[in-house]
Structures are given as C-alpha cells and as structure tokens.
Scaffold this motif. Structure first.
Motif, PDB file in Angstrom:
ATOM      1  N   THR A   1       0.848  -1.103  -0.023  1.00 54.25           N
ATOM      2  CA  THR A   1      -0.009  -0.009  -0.024  1.00 54.25           C
ATOM      3  C   THR A   1       0.844   1.301   0.046  1.00 54.25           C
ATOM      4  OG1 THR A   1      -1.839  -1.295   1.107  1.00 54.25           O
ATOM      5  CG2 THR A   1      -1.747   1.467   1.219  1.00 54.25           C
ATOM      6  N   LEU A   2       1.995   1.373   0.853  1.00 56.78           N
ATOM      7  CA  LEU A   2       2.723   2.470   0.815  1.00 56.78           C
ATOM      8  C   LEU A   2       3.675   2.564  -0.339  1.00 56.78           C
ATOM      9  CD1 LEU A   2       2.930   4.626   3.311  1.00 56.78           C
ATOM     10  CD2 LEU A   2       1.726   2.525   3.806  1.00 56.78           C
ATOM     11  N   ILE A   3       4.219   1.641  -0.740  1.00 55.77           N
ATOM     12  CA  ILE A   3       4.901   1.663  -2.084  1.00 55.77           C
ATOM     13  C   ILE A   3       3.972   2.133  -3.289  1.00 55.77           C
ATOM     14  CG2 ILE A   3       6.011   0.592  -3.827  1.00 55.77           C
ATOM     15  CD1 ILE A   3       7.038  -1.574  -1.513  1.00 55.77           C
ATOM     16  N   SER A   4       2.729   1.818  -3.250  1.00 60.10           N
ATOM     17  CA  SER A   4       1.936   1.944  -4.435  1.00 60.10           C
ATOM     18  C   SER A   4       1.614   3.725  -4.167  1.00 60.10           C
ATOM     19  CB  SER A   4       0.642   1.168  -4.335  1.00 60.10           C
ATOM     20  OG  SER A   4      -0.254   1.672  -5.312  1.00 60.10           O
ATOM     21  N   LEU A   5       1.352   4.144  -2.824  1.00 64.77           N
ATOM     22  CA  LEU A   5       0.810   5.491  -2.566  1.00 64.77           C
ATOM     23  C   LEU A   5       1.935   6.276  -3.028  1.00 64.77           C
ATOM     24  CD1 LEU A   5      -1.350   7.081  -1.395  1.00 64.77           C
ATOM     25  CD2 LEU A   5      -0.698   6.552   0.899  1.00 64.77           C
ATOM     26  N   SER A   6       3.277   5.954  -2.812  1.00 62.71           N
ATOM     27  CA  SER A   6       4.428   6.818  -3.085  1.00 62.71           C
ATOM     28  C   SER A   6       4.675   6.916  -4.835  1.00 62.71           C
ATOM     29  CB  SER A   6       5.554   6.302  -2.446  1.00 62.71           C
ATOM     30  OG  SER A   6       5.993   5.119  -3.127  1.00 62.71           O
ATOM     31  N   GLY A   7       3.922   6.248  -5.425  1.00 59.46           N
ATOM     32  CA  GLY A   7       4.094   5.863  -6.900  1.00 59.46           C
ATOM     33  C   GLY A   7       5.117   4.995  -7.192  1.00 59.46           C
ATOM     34  N   GLY A   8       5.475   4.051  -6.371  1.00 64.21           N
ATOM     35  CA  GLY A   8       6.414   2.793  -7.278  1.00 64.21           C
ATOM     36  C   GLY A   8       5.702   1.811  -7.353  1.00 64.21           C
ATOM     37  N   ALA A   9       6.586   0.883  -7.983  1.00 65.77           N
ATOM     38  CA  ALA A   9       5.731  -0.509  -8.674  1.00 65.77           C
ATOM     39  C   ALA A   9       6.257  -1.379  -7.496  1.00 65.77           C
ATOM     40  CB  ALA A   9       6.846  -0.871  -9.781  1.00 65.77           C
ATOM     41  N   VAL A  10       5.214  -2.319  -7.178  1.00 65.00           N
ATOM     42  CA  VAL A  10       5.017  -3.213  -5.993  1.00 65.00           C
ATOM     43  C   VAL A  10       5.914  -4.307  -6.484  1.00 65.00           C
ATOM     44  CG1 VAL A  10       3.872  -4.500  -4.550  1.00 65.00           C
ATOM     45  CG2 VAL A  10       2.901  -2.597  -5.090  1.00 65.00           C
ATOM     46  N   PRO A  11       6.893  -4.801  -5.865  1.00 61.44           N
ATOM     47  CA  PRO A  11       7.781  -6.060  -6.043  1.00 61.44           C
ATOM     48  C   PRO A  11       6.892  -7.247  -6.048  1.00 61.44           C
ATOM     49  CG  PRO A  11       8.983  -4.622  -4.601  1.00 61.44           C
ATOM     50  CD  PRO A  11       7.485  -4.078  -4.470  1.00 61.44           C
ATOM     51  N   ASP A  12       7.448  -8.089  -6.955  1.00 65.86           N
ATOM     52  CA  ASP A  12       6.627  -9.365  -7.201  1.00 65.86           C
ATOM     53  C   ASP A  12       6.543 -10.208  -5.898  1.00 65.86           C
ATOM     54  OD1 ASP A  12       6.252  -8.805  -9.800  1.00 65.86           O
ATOM     55  OD2 ASP A  12       7.831  -9.933 -10.484  1.00 65.86           O
TER      56      ASP A  12
ATOM     57  N   LEU B   1       5.977  -9.354  -3.160  1.00 61.82           N
ATOM     58  CA  LEU B   1       4.891  -8.895  -2.026  1.00 61.82           C
ATOM     59  C   LEU B   1       3.673  -9.411  -2.628  1.00 61.82           C
ATOM     60  CD1 LEU B   1       6.099  -5.158  -1.125  1.00 61.82           C
ATOM     61  CD2 LEU B   1       6.439  -7.198   0.093  1.00 61.82           C
ATOM     62  N   GLU B   2       2.878  -9.833  -1.630  1.00 60.63           N
ATOM     63  CA  GLU B   2       1.698 -10.784  -1.887  1.00 60.63           C
ATOM     64  C   GLU B   2       0.520 -10.006  -1.303  1.00 60.63           C
ATOM     65  OE1 GLU B   2       2.024 -14.973  -1.590  1.00 60.63           O
ATOM     66  OE2 GLU B   2       4.003 -15.028  -2.459  1.00 60.63           O
ATOM     67  N   GLY B   3       0.606  -8.966  -0.442  1.00 59.16           N
ATOM     68  CA  GLY B   3      -0.554  -8.257   0.425  1.00 59.16           C
ATOM     69  C   GLY B   3      -1.140  -7.529  -0.653  1.00 59.16           C
ATOM     70  N   ARG B   4      -2.286  -6.841  -0.249  1.00 58.08           N
ATOM     71  CA  ARG B   4      -3.100  -6.157  -0.825  1.00 58.08           C
ATOM     72  C   ARG B   4      -2.486  -4.739  -0.896  1.00 58.08           C
ATOM     73  NH1 ARG B   4      -8.096  -5.396   1.714  1.00 58.08           N
ATOM     74  NH2 ARG B   4      -8.692  -4.312  -0.019  1.00 58.08           N
ATOM     75  N   VAL B   5      -3.069  -3.934  -2.045  1.00 58.15           N
ATOM     76  CA  VAL B   5      -2.900  -2.417  -1.828  1.00 58.15           C
ATOM     77  C   VAL B   5      -4.184  -2.078  -1.520  1.00 58.15           C
ATOM     78  CG1 VAL B   5      -2.684  -0.334  -3.632  1.00 58.15           C
ATOM     79  CG2 VAL B   5      -1.194  -2.333  -3.798  1.00 58.15           C
ATOM     80  N   LEU B   6      -4.315  -1.066  -0.561  1.00 57.73           N
ATOM     81  CA  LEU B   6      -5.608  -0.969   0.354  1.00 57.73           C
ATOM     82  C   LEU B   6      -6.184   0.503  -0.427  1.00 57.73           C
ATOM     83  CD1 LEU B   6      -4.339  -1.562   3.920  1.00 57.73           C
ATOM     84  CD2 LEU B   6      -5.965  -3.074   2.342  1.00 57.73           C
ATOM     85  N   LEU B   7      -5.447   1.378  -0.977  1.00 59.70           N
ATOM     86  CA  LEU B   7      -6.167   2.501  -1.216  1.00 59.70           C
ATOM     87  C   LEU B   7      -5.502   2.763  -2.622  1.00 59.70           C
ATOM     88  CD1 LEU B   7      -3.692   5.045  -0.242  1.00 59.70           C
ATOM     89  CD2 LEU B   7      -5.038   4.277   1.959  1.00 59.70           C
ATOM     90  N   GLY B   8      -5.799   4.324  -3.188  1.00 58.52           N
ATOM     91  CA  GLY B   8      -5.514   4.757  -4.514  1.00 58.52           C
ATOM     92  C   GLY B   8      -5.706   4.085  -5.689  1.00 58.52           C
ATOM     93  N   GLU B   9      -5.464   4.519  -7.038  1.00 59.57           N
ATOM     94  CA  GLU B   9      -5.811   3.787  -8.218  1.00 59.57           C
ATOM     95  C   GLU B   9      -5.566   2.635  -8.379  1.00 59.57           C
ATOM     96  OE1 GLU B   9      -4.042   6.341 -11.032  1.00 59.57           O
ATOM     97  OE2 GLU B   9      -5.058   8.113 -10.444  1.00 59.57           O
ATOM     98  N   LYS B  10      -4.530   1.952  -7.526  1.00 59.35           N
ATOM     99  CA  LYS B  10      -4.321   0.500  -7.957  1.00 59.35           C
ATOM    100  C   LYS B  10      -5.019  -0.505  -6.798  1.00 59.35           C
ATOM    101  CE  LYS B  10      -0.164   1.704 -10.623  1.00 59.35           C
ATOM    102  NZ  LYS B  10       1.355   1.407 -10.999  1.00 59.35           N
ATOM    103  N   ARG B  11      -5.988   0.062  -5.849  1.00 56.74           N
ATOM    104  CA  ARG B  11      -6.453  -0.734  -4.887  1.00 56.74           C
ATOM    105  C   ARG B  11      -6.751  -2.228  -5.605  1.00 56.74           C
ATOM    106  NH1 ARG B  11     -10.028  -1.176  -0.568  1.00 56.74           N
ATOM    107  NH2 ARG B  11     -11.961  -1.905  -0.681  1.00 56.74           N
ATOM    108  N   SER B  12      -6.512  -2.913  -4.368  1.00 56.38           N
ATOM    109  CA  SER B  12      -6.830  -4.525  -4.492  1.00 56.38           C
ATOM    110  C   SER B  12      -8.166  -4.717  -4.358  1.00 56.38           C
ATOM    111  CB  SER B  12      -5.653  -5.362  -4.071  1.00 56.38           C
ATOM    112  OG  SER B  12      -4.532  -5.147  -4.289  1.00 56.38           O
ATOM    113  N   ALA B  13      -8.695  -5.862  -4.820  1.00 56.40           N
ATOM    114  CA  ALA B  13      -9.908  -6.363  -4.234  1.00 56.40           C
ATOM    115  C   ALA B  13     -10.126  -6.766  -2.941  1.00 56.40           C
ATOM    116  CB  ALA B  13     -10.754  -7.296  -5.148  1.00 56.40           C
ATOM    117  N   PRO B  14     -10.943  -6.477  -2.201  1.00 57.79           N
ATOM    118  CA  PRO B  14     -11.135  -7.057  -0.671  1.00 57.79           C
ATOM    119  C   PRO B  14     -11.018  -8.541  -0.540  1.00 57.79           C
ATOM    120  CG  PRO B  14     -12.693  -5.225  -1.301  1.00 57.79           C
ATOM    121  CD  PRO B  14     -12.060  -5.652  -2.351  1.00 57.79           C
ATOM    122  N   VAL B  15     -11.016  -9.097   0.394  1.00 55.26           N
ATOM    123  CA  VAL B  15     -10.551 -10.565   0.764  1.00 55.26           C
ATOM    124  C   VAL B  15     -11.735 -10.822   1.515  1.00 55.26           C
ATOM    125  CG1 VAL B  15      -8.346 -10.633   0.023  1.00 55.26           C
ATOM    126  CG2 VAL B  15      -8.968 -10.281   2.355  1.00 55.26           C
TER     127      VAL B  15
END
Length: 634
Positions: free
Chosen positions: A306-317, A319-333
């Motif tokens: 979430t923090l990497i995505s929020l900063s504008g970075g690409a999430v490394p492979d 990392l298997e957690g969700r992106v919680l907010l922003g444009e690249k938000r992952s689907a809830p579980v």
C-alpha cells in the motif's frame, strides 16, 4: 482586452495550481503504538477510556473494525510490517530470532526513497532478521530518536514513522507498580486518569480489588499514549503540514495483558486501526470521508504494498499483500490467515483464520497453556496475582483455563463473544464454519509451504547456508505435504490417531518423526501404554528434537531413567535451541525435582542466551526457587 487577458491568466494559474496539487505526492505520517486492543479506545465504544486525540482522528477519518496483526508479539509483527512478507514464509515468526532473508527483500521504505520520499523512523526497529543494521541503513534516510520530517529538503514528500511505547506491556504490567506510578500515573492530569473502579472488568480476569489495581494500568497507559500522540500532531500542525499529510494510526498487535499478547486468538491479533485523510487527498480513500467505519479485512502484509503504491512505486513481485487505497487498490478478501510462534523463552505454534466475525485457531502444541512460562510475563504482578488466585482456587473455570492445556482447536464468535469465553469448535451448529476455516487454513499453509513447521533447531542449521524463505520452495529438501500431514495430527487425541503417530515414528523423514512424537505428547497416557516400548525406543532417534521429545514423554509418563539422563544432557546442549526445547518440556512435567540441579547448572553457564536463562528462571520459579534462595532449598 487587458481585463480579459488578466482573467485568462488568473484562470490559467488556478488550473496550474490545481494540477500541481493533484500531482504532489502526499506526506504520510505513521503512528504506531504497542500492545493494544481496540476495545480499550473510546472510538471503538469504550466509554470509560480517555483517548480524545485518537477518537478525533477516527471521527474525521476512517476507522477499521477488522484490522489484524499477522503475529501476536512485537518482533515477528514488525518483521511482516517492514518486509511485507509473512513470518511463516520468511522464517521470522519466532520472537527475536536472527535468521537471514534474501537480499532482494528490502525494507519497504527503500522503495519509497526511489520515488523521492524522505523516509524516517522514530525509533523502534526490532525487525527480527539477520544483519539488521545494514537492513535498517538501506531502508531509512534516518532511524533514530531524533528522526522526523524536519530534516528533509524543502518541499520534499516525507514518510515518517513514530512509535509510542507508553502502552507497552512493560508499562501496563511488567515494571513494578512504583515505576508505573511515577512514569504513567504522575504524567497524567487529574481529568486524564482512569480510576481503578471506573471501568468494566473483562470476564477473562477475576473481579477483585487486586486485579482492578493492576488492570487500571492498561487504561492509564493508553491515556498517556493518546496524550503523546496529541503532542506530535500539534507539531505537525505548527509546521503547517497537517493539510498535506495522510495519517495512519495502529497498534503492533493485541493487548499486552494475559491472554492477549503472545496468544494466537483474537485478543492477540486484532488491533485498532485508523486512517485520516486531509482534504486534498480524500479522493484517495475508497471508503469515503469523515466518520466512516469500515469492516474491510486488512492485515500487516498489506501495509508495504500500500505504501509503495501510494508513493508511486511499482510493487515488487515478492509482496503478496493487498494495495488498500489509491488507483491500484486490490479487491477485498473474505478471510485472513494469521500466526503465532515462540515468544522469548516460551515455545508455541498457532495458525489462525478469521473472517472478521469468527476466529479459528489451530493449536499444534496444546499441552502448553495460554499462560505458558514466558519470563517477561511471569515476573509481572498481575500474572503473580492470577497464579496465586489459581492456586487458592479463586478463579472460575474460564479464568482457570489460562493455566491449563488448550484444546487442539478454538472457534470463537467475536461478534457475540468479544472476550472469547465460549469455544464453539465442538458445537455441531458451527460445524460448517469450522470446516470452512479448516480448509482455508490448509489451503494457505500448503500454498505458502509454511517453513516454521520445521523445528527452530532446523531453521538455525538451514540459516547457516541459505535463507529459510528460499529453502521452503524446494520440495526435495522440504517435502511440506508429508510434514504437514503429520503436524495436522498434533494436538488431536484418540486411539486411532495415537496408532498413526506411533507408525510415523519410523518414517524416513526426520521432521515427520519430530511431529509424530510432538503429537504423542498431547495424548493421554492410557492411549500411550500399548506403545511404551516404541516411544522409549524413539529416545535413541538420531534427530535431536525428536529424541528430546520422546525422552520428555517417557520420563513424564513412566519415569524412564534413560529419558531423565537424555533430558539432562539436552538442557546442557551446546545447541541453544535444543537446550530451550528440553527446558520447555520440563516446565510442563509434573515431576521437576530430578532436574533442579541441572537447571541451576545451565543457568550459570556463560554461553547461555537470554531465552535459555529465562527458561531456567521460570523453571526454578515454578518451584519457588530463585538464585538468591536456591542454596537454601529444602
């Protein structure tokens, strides 16, 4: 014409300002506190709590009701937070261990630095990995008690972490009451204090004046924490940064009091969690704006991506957690898998599943009670009070259970049983829920190839040559399915299960044999009698963890003299994981007297680490023997 030109320029400048504001990366303030469960905060419905600062953040932001730590003690939890990798994949689940992770696994602020962020940590690390100093240096621009946003370049976006330890277990229970009075109670104004009679006592603790005296420390330590957070937010405001900063607030795991921290149940996992958005970044919130309450499931594995995505970075492979907010938000579980392992000198292994309402926990070592011997807890006045009440038969059956063996499975309905008083695992009405969560647990552990199903002794040996994270991927070296099938029996009782476990004692795989004998430790003696010879033969197993476990069973049930000698030698082993394992077995053996001199000898050994020495102290303490009166024992 000139007037029209001026209007055009004004509109153009306004649009440019709006565009620049939209492109500007948000500042991020991360406020973490220690050892706290949601039910002790005003914004979570506790009217006796004094938490006005946190309550206001929740009133103006988003409050989460289903946020969970991935572990139940600080260093494993912080391992997942900083790496974004689950402890049962990285091998970092045992408290304050020192095992390596692959070089490509970075502290996630490293990736934020690549996006131009100034990243600071004030000040706790406790990341539970090898080569921690180099890891910290790479992850942070600053990590110290002086670190903060104030040292960045003008206009540079920042990510600043502040950890407040005023609610830590040391404040709420471990330090002497006089220390608490000076460092907590006297730091609060009269209207900030919570009296010993001013709150409802949880039913998991005895209702008494003595227990209220001790438990009031929780409320006042959280009140002081809230006060400290208010001071930090005042500085953010005075630096004119509040309107450009997203604020996260959460605890590192559940409440530090007995039954919470270190235990794989809801009281150990669930945390308060609030996110506050300034006006210019409210569009990033998928949950809405002020005063929102979200039931969405989230856990610490989600924070790094979430923090990497929020900063504008690409999430490394990796990392298997969700992106919680922003444009690249992952689907809830719809569910989460959580874990708890060794804490200090107290070994344990629990894996849990929650959907927010139900908490299912599988106890693989249920002969060890929730109130296991952990020196840091054992010395506290509240635990001493609880043990005294237990010995004097002043506790009800629920309160007594803290000191007694656990069942193999827990299933609690948190919505209707917040304090986890009624285990539904054997209730037919909940059989479908139970089976669903069992399946979810199996699926996750098989997919992850949980490396912590290896004895810590084995993880230590592996770490000399490679990382546990990479080791678990090789089926030839780590036949997880076979090992897990043996481990799944551990804790379950019955004649048929006992027979199967005994048959596995001859398995070619050493870890399968280990789990077979560990499972037999939870079997009643009447099931073991027919296999006495085979269990005693396993004392000679070439694999030390299996040999020690077999010796523990043979001595406990049949007072086997060979087993007694093997256990004494194991306590003195040069391998400290074997030493700790042996002492833990003895801790839960009724006849401790033959080992008193051995444990005293081990305690005095100069090469013993904190955990082994702490285990020795707990062993001696359980017999009312401590170093200053050891020589005068009867």
């Amino acid at each position: 014409m000139k007037k029209m030109t001026r209007i055009f320029l004004a509109v153009f400048m306004l649009m440019m300002a709006i565009s620049t504001m939209a492109e500007k990366k948000p500042n991020i303030l991360w406020i973490t506190i220690e050892d706290s469960s949601p039910q002790f905060f005003g914004c979570y419905g506790n009217k006796q709590a004094h938490t006005p600062v946190i309550d206001k953040l929740a009133e103006e932001g988003v409050r989460f009701t289903n946020a969970f730590s991935t572990g139940t003690v600080c260093s494993p939890s912080r391992s997942t937070i900083i790496t974004g990798v689950r402890t049962y994949k990285a091998g970092t689940g045992n408290h304050r261990s020192n095992y390596p992770v692959p070089d490509y696994i970075k502290g996630f602020p490293y990736y934020m630095q690549q996006q131009g962020y100034y990243v600071t940590n004030n000040a706790k690390t406790d990341y539970n990995i090898a080569k921690e100093k180099a890891f910290i240096k790479e992850a942070w621009n600053e990590s110290s008690g002086q670190a903060g946003w104030w040292n960045r370049k003008p206009g540079q976006a920042f990510f600043a972490v502040f950890n407040f330890n005023d609610s830590h277990q040391s404040r709420t229970m471990t330090m002497p009451y006089e220390w608490y009075t000076k460092n907590v109670w006297e730091q609060l104004e009269a209207d900030e204090r919570i009296a010993e009679t001013a709150f409802e006592m949880p039913p998991i603790y005895r209702e008494s004046a003595e227990m209220r005296k001790h438990f009031a420390r929780v409320y006042n330590s959280i009140s002081l924490t809230d006060k400290r957070i208010g001071q930090l937010l005042d500085r953010l405001e005075s630096d004119q940064l509040r309107d450009s900063t997203i604020i996260f607030f959460f605890a590192d795991h559940g409440e530090g009091e007995p039954r919470g921290k270190t235990n794989g149940i809801d009281y150990g996992y669930r945390v308060p969690f609030v996110v506050w958005f300034p006006e210019m970044y409210k569009h990033l919130s998928p949950w809405g704006e002020a005063g929102v309450v979200s039931n969405e499931l989230l856990n610490f594995e989600d924070l790094a991506p979430t923090l990497i995505s929020l900063s504008g970075g690409a999430v490394p492979d990796y990392l298997e957690g969700r992106v919680l907010l922003g444009e690249k938000r992952s689907a809830p579980v719809d569910h989460l898998v959580l874990s708890a392992d060794r804490s200090d000198n107290g070994i344990d292994m629990v894996r849990s599943v929650t959907d927010g309402r139900f908490m299912y926990s599988r106890n693989y070592l249920p002969f060890i009670p929730q109130g296991r011997y952990i020196r840091y807890m054992y010395i506290s006045e509240i635990v001493q009070q609880m043990r005294s009440d237990y010995e004097n038969e002043l506790l009800d059956s629920l309160q007594q259970s803290y000191f007694e063996p656990r069942p193999a499975e827990y299933l609690f309905d948190i919505k209707n049983d917040l304090w986890e008083t009624n285990n539904l695992a054997n209730n037919p009405a909940y059989s479908e829920v139970l089976q669903r969560m069992r399946n979810q647990l199996d699926n996750e552990l098989e997919k992850a190839r949980d490396v912590l199903f290896l004895p810590e002794y084995e993880i230590g040996l592996i770490s000399e040559k490679q990382t546990p994270y990479e080791f678990r991927k090789n089926d030839a070296s780590y036949p997880f399915d076979r090992i897990y099938q043996a481990a799944k029996l551990s804790g379950k009782q019955g004649a048929d299960i006992t027979k199967t476990q005994v048959e596995l004692l001859k398995n070619k795989n050493k870890v399968v044999r280990y789990w077979a004998i560990m499972g037999l430790r939870s079997q009643p003696v009447e099931f073991l009698e027919a296999y006495k010879t085979k269990v005693e033969q396993s004392i000679g197993d070439e694999y030390p963890p299996a040999s020690v476990a077999a010796a523990a069973i043979a001595f406990r049930n049949w007072q086997n003299k060979n087993a007694e000698q093997v256990l004494m030698e194991a306590c003195k082993s040069e391998n400290l994981d074997i030493s700790l394992l042996a002492i833990n077995f003895l801790m839960y053996t009724e006849n401790k007297q033959p080992f008193v001199d051995t444990i005293w000898e081990v305690y005095k050994m100069p090469d013993r680490d904190y955990n082994v020495k702490a285990a020795c102290m707990d062993f001696l303490g359980s017999l009312n023997l401590v170093p200053n009166n050891y020589e005068n024992r009867d």
